[in-house]
Design a protein around this motif. Structure first.
Motif, PDB file in Angstrom:
ATOM      1  N   SER A  20       0.850  -1.192   0.000  1.00 18.46           N
ATOM      2  CA  SER A  20       0.000   0.000   0.000  1.00 18.46           C
ATOM      3  C   SER A  20       0.887   1.244   0.000  1.00 18.46           C
ATOM      4  O   SER A  20       1.857   1.314   0.760  1.00 18.46           O
ATOM      5  N   PRO A  21       0.558   2.217  -0.881  1.00 19.84           N
ATOM      6  CA  PRO A  21       1.377   3.426  -0.922  1.00 19.84           C
ATOM      7  C   PRO A  21       1.336   4.151   0.436  1.00 19.84           C
ATOM      8  O   PRO A  21       0.309   4.151   1.090  1.00 19.84           O
ATOM      9  N   LYS A  22       2.454   4.702   0.873  1.00 21.67           N
ATOM     10  CA  LYS A  22       2.586   5.483   2.117  1.00 21.67           C
ATOM     11  C   LYS A  22       2.593   4.630   3.392  1.00 21.67           C
ATOM     12  O   LYS A  22       3.514   4.727   4.195  1.00 21.67           O
ATOM     13  N   THR A  23       1.575   3.749   3.577  1.00 18.99           N
ATOM     14  CA  THR A  23       1.512   2.991   4.835  1.00 18.99           C
ATOM     15  C   THR A  23       2.224   1.646   4.743  1.00 18.99           C
ATOM     16  O   THR A  23       2.526   1.034   5.762  1.00 18.99           O
ATOM     17  N   HIS A  75       7.370   0.949   1.690  1.00 18.30           N
ATOM     18  CA  HIS A  75       7.530   2.397   1.722  1.00 18.30           C
ATOM     19  C   HIS A  75       8.348   2.796   2.957  1.00 18.30           C
ATOM     20  O   HIS A  75       9.249   3.623   2.896  1.00 18.30           O
ATOM     21  N   ASN A  76       8.027   2.159   4.086  1.00 21.65           N
ATOM     22  CA  ASN A  76       8.673   2.544   5.344  1.00 21.65           C
ATOM     23  C   ASN A  76      10.059   1.954   5.546  1.00 21.65           C
ATOM     24  O   ASN A  76      10.787   2.358   6.443  1.00 21.65           O
TER      25      ASN A  76
END
Ligand code: CNA
Length: 281
Positions: A49-52, A56-57
């Motif tokens: 999932s984008p961002k979450t 991403h992290n």
């Protein structure tokens, strides 16, 4: 599929029609396929999932690319990022969601033929799905062993290492000293034997539920296609994935999967039981 094409099995492409199939006793071999999306409501990030999402992290860990955290060669040279992640994801830190609980209800009612999960968080077991109805296609954190000599490593010691975010070393008497890794499947590794020996089970299903997966990782992603033509397949996901929606009996329930599952439970008259079971876990 043309939206006007009438379904073969369902009266229409709706959750109400799916519930009716179950209520009529025409769906008694339900096969469920799940991914990280059923655990995001428990607080465990998915990958993509984008961002979450986890990938991403992972940027903060200075990996050559995010997937490296699950690549065996990278792990051998630098296990620290994986163990940082393991500390976060380790079973015991999270509770099952409404979606996990629904699968438990299916099992209780004798309707669950098999659950195929890609998740490594063991939340299906925590929700009470019987172990003999779960195929952990990508392994789990439940056991671990040395990457060199394959000797199993004790669970209690593992828990301590993971709590500290440290990589344990093999303690075999002949002093192997290899790195210990949970039995989760890394990129390039074989899937467990139980996956291969059960891969034909979706072909026996009379109803398929696909929940919270991007269907991007093979061979798992091929499982929904193994359902026979005319067998309803329901997707509970934020987005449309794989070939879901291309068959006349596919039902797309787009949105968060707990809401979709609650709607199905409403249609089945199982809602109170679902909430009570979930609260009781
Ligand atoms: P993914 O590729 O990250 O895809 C997740 C999918 O779920 C996406 O399509 C999202 O749109 C969707 N999604 C996210 N949240 C929700 C929600 N609340 N309701 C409905 N849909 C949602 O994850 P996959 O499982 O498909 O990828 C396979 C990998 C991810 C496996 O190897 C897993 O081991 C791995 N993984 C597991 C966990 C876990 O065990 N909980 C966590 C993160 C990644």
């Amino acid at each position: 599929v043309d939206p006007d094409t009438p379904p073969d099995t369902l009266s229409d492409r709706s959750l109400r029609a799916v519930a009716q199939l179950i209520k009529d006793g025409r769906a008694k071999q339900v096969v469920v396929m799940t991914g990280a999306g059923i655990s995001t409501a428990a607080g465990i990030p998915d990958f993509r999932s984008p961002k979450t999402g986890l990938y991403h992290n992972l940027a903060r860990l200075n990996l050559p690319h995010p997937e490296a955290v699950f690549e065996i060669d990278f792990f051998r040279s630098n296990p620290a990022p994986f163990y940082l992640l393991a500390k976060e994801l380790y079973p015991g830190n999270f509770s099952p969601t409404v979606s996990h609980t629904f699968i438990t209800l299916l099992a209780k009612k004798g309707l669950l033929r098999m659950l195929f999960t890609q998740n490594i968080d063991c939340l299906e077991r925590a929700a009470g799905v019987p172990a003999d109805r779960i195929i952990e296609a990508h392994g789990s954190f439940a056991t671990q062993r040395c990457v060199d000599c394959r000797t199993p490593f004790p669970d209690d010691l593992m828990r301590e290492y993971v709590k500290r975010g440290e990589a344990p070393r093999c303690t075999r008497r002949e002093a192997c000293g290899g790195l210990v890794k949970p039995d989760i499947v890394f990129f390039g590794e074989q899937l467990p034997e139980t996956f291969h020996s059960n891969v034909a089970v979706p072909g026996l299903a009379d109803l398929v539920l696909v929940m919270g997966t991007s269907l991007l990782v093979h061979p798992f992603a091929g499982l929904p296609c193994r359902a026979r033509e005319g067998v309803p397949r329901v997707l509970f996901n934020l987005e449309r994935v794989g070939d879901m929606g291309t068959r006349a009996d596919d039902v797309l329930v787009l949105g968060d999967c707990d809401s979709g599952i609650r709607k199905l439970a409403d249609e089945l008259g199982w809602r109170d039981e679902l909430e009570a079971t979930w609260r009781g876990i």
